[in-house]
Design a protein around this motif. Sequence first.
Motif, PDB file in Angstrom:
ATOM      1  N   HIS A 276       0.841  -1.191   0.000  1.00 13.80           N
ATOM      2  CA  HIS A 276       0.000   0.000   0.000  1.00 13.80           C
ATOM      3  C   HIS A 276       0.876   1.241   0.000  1.00 13.80           C
ATOM      4  O   HIS A 276       1.792   1.372   0.801  1.00 13.80           O
ATOM      5  CB  HIS A 276      -0.891   0.017   1.253  1.00 13.80           C
ATOM      6  N   PRO A 277       0.637   2.168  -0.920  1.00 12.70           N
ATOM      7  CA  PRO A 277       1.423   3.399  -0.961  1.00 12.70           C
ATOM      8  C   PRO A 277       1.073   4.300   0.203  1.00 12.70           C
ATOM      9  O   PRO A 277       0.095   4.071   0.916  1.00 12.70           O
ATOM     10  CB  PRO A 277       1.003   4.031  -2.293  1.00 12.70           C
ATOM     11  N   PRO A 278       1.867   5.344   0.430  1.00 16.64           N
ATOM     12  CA  PRO A 278       1.601   6.243   1.550  1.00 16.64           C
ATOM     13  C   PRO A 278       0.194   6.830   1.527  1.00 16.64           C
ATOM     14  O   PRO A 278      -0.436   6.972   2.555  1.00 16.64           O
ATOM     15  CB  PRO A 278       2.660   7.335   1.367  1.00 16.64           C
TER      16      PRO A 278
ATOM     17  N   ARG B 287      -2.703   5.813   1.197  1.00 18.85           N
ATOM     18  CA  ARG B 287      -3.530   4.612   1.201  1.00 18.85           C
ATOM     19  C   ARG B 287      -5.018   4.978   1.186  1.00 18.85           C
ATOM     20  O   ARG B 287      -5.444   5.870   1.917  1.00 18.85           O
ATOM     21  CB  ARG B 287      -3.217   3.781   2.448  1.00 18.85           C
TER      22      ARG B 287
ATOM     23  N   ILE C 146      11.508   3.498  -3.372  1.00 23.13           N
ATOM     24  CA  ILE C 146      10.075   3.266  -3.484  1.00 23.13           C
ATOM     25  C   ILE C 146       9.462   3.282  -2.093  1.00 23.13           C
ATOM     26  O   ILE C 146       9.857   2.490  -1.223  1.00 23.13           O
ATOM     27  CB  ILE C 146       9.785   1.931  -4.186  1.00 23.13           C
ATOM     28  N   PRO C 147       8.531   4.182  -1.820  1.00 25.54           N
ATOM     29  CA  PRO C 147       7.971   4.307  -0.467  1.00 25.54           C
ATOM     30  C   PRO C 147       7.345   3.010   0.029  1.00 25.54           C
ATOM     31  O   PRO C 147       6.629   2.320  -0.708  1.00 25.54           O
ATOM     32  CB  PRO C 147       6.903   5.395  -0.641  1.00 25.54           C
TER      33      PRO C 147
ATOM     34  N   SER D 121      11.633  12.085  -2.375  1.00 22.18           N
ATOM     35  CA  SER D 121      10.317  11.677  -2.863  1.00 22.18           C
ATOM     36  C   SER D 121      10.167  12.122  -4.304  1.00 22.18           C
ATOM     37  O   SER D 121      10.977  12.896  -4.829  1.00 22.18           O
ATOM     38  CB  SER D 121       9.211  12.306  -2.007  1.00 22.18           C
TER      39      SER D 121
ATOM     40  N   TYR E  37       5.514  -0.810  -8.638  1.00 22.67           N
ATOM     41  CA  TYR E  37       5.297  -0.373  -7.257  1.00 22.67           C
ATOM     42  C   TYR E  37       5.408   1.147  -7.177  1.00 22.67           C
ATOM     43  O   TYR E  37       4.601   1.810  -6.533  1.00 22.67           O
ATOM     44  CB  TYR E  37       6.327  -1.018  -6.334  1.00 22.67           C
TER      45      TYR E  37
ATOM     46  N   THR F 214       2.406   4.019  -6.413  1.00 19.88           N
ATOM     47  CA  THR F 214       2.551   5.121  -5.456  1.00 19.88           C
ATOM     48  C   THR F 214       2.241   6.455  -6.108  1.00 19.88           C
ATOM     49  O   THR F 214       1.522   7.296  -5.554  1.00 19.88           O
ATOM     50  CB  THR F 214       3.988   5.136  -4.888  1.00 19.88           C
TER      51      THR F 214
ATOM     52  N   GLU G 183      -0.739   9.090  -5.153  1.00 17.43           N
ATOM     53  CA  GLU G 183      -0.433  10.442  -4.722  1.00 17.43           C
ATOM     54  C   GLU G 183      -1.015  11.493  -5.663  1.00 17.43           C
ATOM     55  O   GLU G 183      -1.338  12.613  -5.261  1.00 17.43           O
ATOM     56  CB  GLU G 183       1.081  10.635  -4.619  1.00 17.43           C
TER      57      GLU G 183
END
Length: 457
Positions: A10-12, A14, A393-394, A422, A447, A451, A455
């Motif tokens: 799950h990316p930041p 989410r 990759i976060p 970032s 991935y 993200t 975002e």
Amino acid sequence: MTDASLPLAHPPARPAATRSDPVLDRLKGLHPKVIDLSLDRVHRLLAALDHPERKLPPVVHVAGTNGKGSTVAFLRAILEAAGYRVHVYTSPHLVRFHERIRLGGHQGGRLIDDDHLATLLEECEIANAGNPITFFEVTTVAAFLAFSRMPADVVLLETGLGGRLDATNVVAKPAVTAITRISYDHRQFLGDSLLEIGSEKAGIFKPGVPVVLAPQPEADALRALKLRANAIAAPIQSWSVQERPDGFRFESARRQLDLPMPGLAGVHQITNAGVAIACLDHLPLAVDDEAVRKGLATVEWPGRLQRLTRGPLAESLPPGWELWLDGGHNDSAGEVLARQAVDWSRGQPGNGRSEDSPALPLFVIYGMLSSKDPFEFLGPLAPFTHSLRAVAIPGEEASFTSEESCETAKLCGIRDHAAADSVDTALADLVANRPGPARVLICGSLYLAGTVLAENG
């Protein structure tokens, strides 16, 4: 071209928690390994659920290294344009798991809704009774269960990793099997040579079932595919595509079509579209030429040479700048992006269209998983890269650090490179150091693409 069987972190940014989230989290803990190639566990769970894989409409089974998802996207767009109900299973997802399961309906396909997904996953969890099974295996069974219970005209099934021991390879007699371009990927599971990798991909072939092959630049890959097809009497279909100034020509025993360029960017998409059209010849469904044209024009497949024109990231750029996103991460993906860069440098859009495309300097924002070969990917693209900003990759422990990716850029001959915290800061840095417009390509991993889409959502 995909990090196929791995559940995307799950990316930041989410999405809001849903009913399916805790079930998905539990299913990830049923096996100590993310990948453990075998069909035994899948067959056991399918049997416990009364074999949903035997209750499906005609199946198109697609394997390969690069272009699987695009080929499936073309098939879906064309078949839906012809008025058919299309179930689709793909992997991995970019932002939410629900992207993997698309259910066909009278008003066109839709991603599975959360309550339906949660109910299916819980049913599979109960039937599995705590036995070891990988996340990809149990969720693939859930997709079969969903498809078996909702009427449709066709199922499009994309393999996750490999083919022979892939969890999707349980349909005894699909209508047609297809192999897109084979390249080096997942060597720790599929082998170090293209002959070995091709043999694993060819494991989806079934006796007497037509086979559609994409052109294979490497002789060993093609040899492996032909050996397997001939061994089990799976007839290889003859077809071809030829690029033209205003589009491309497709020819097979049943169709001869002059077509516009596909809606997905990149000349390589001609081949993926050709594989899809060739598959149509072997389905018990009538698809006219107009549906083919409409599908090629309306196709969508996020994260594959996708231009971002809206959202916070795109809108942060000054006028005249372009922002592109691609999730490719192996040698073939690097070659595809290099060819696109050549077209861009010539003021061509790279997708066969006649409109002008400004010849802007190419800036790259790059991040990659440490399980991949960064030199195979970045090497072809390096000669066309004006500046590079490297990111980790976060949320991915298996990501190269930004400093490690900078070292790769240096060794590939990219002089202007720097680490960034970032994608946002990388973009800001590139803009601050460039007086005029440029083209920015974010690449290196699905991935990372997921993200970015989250975002920029």
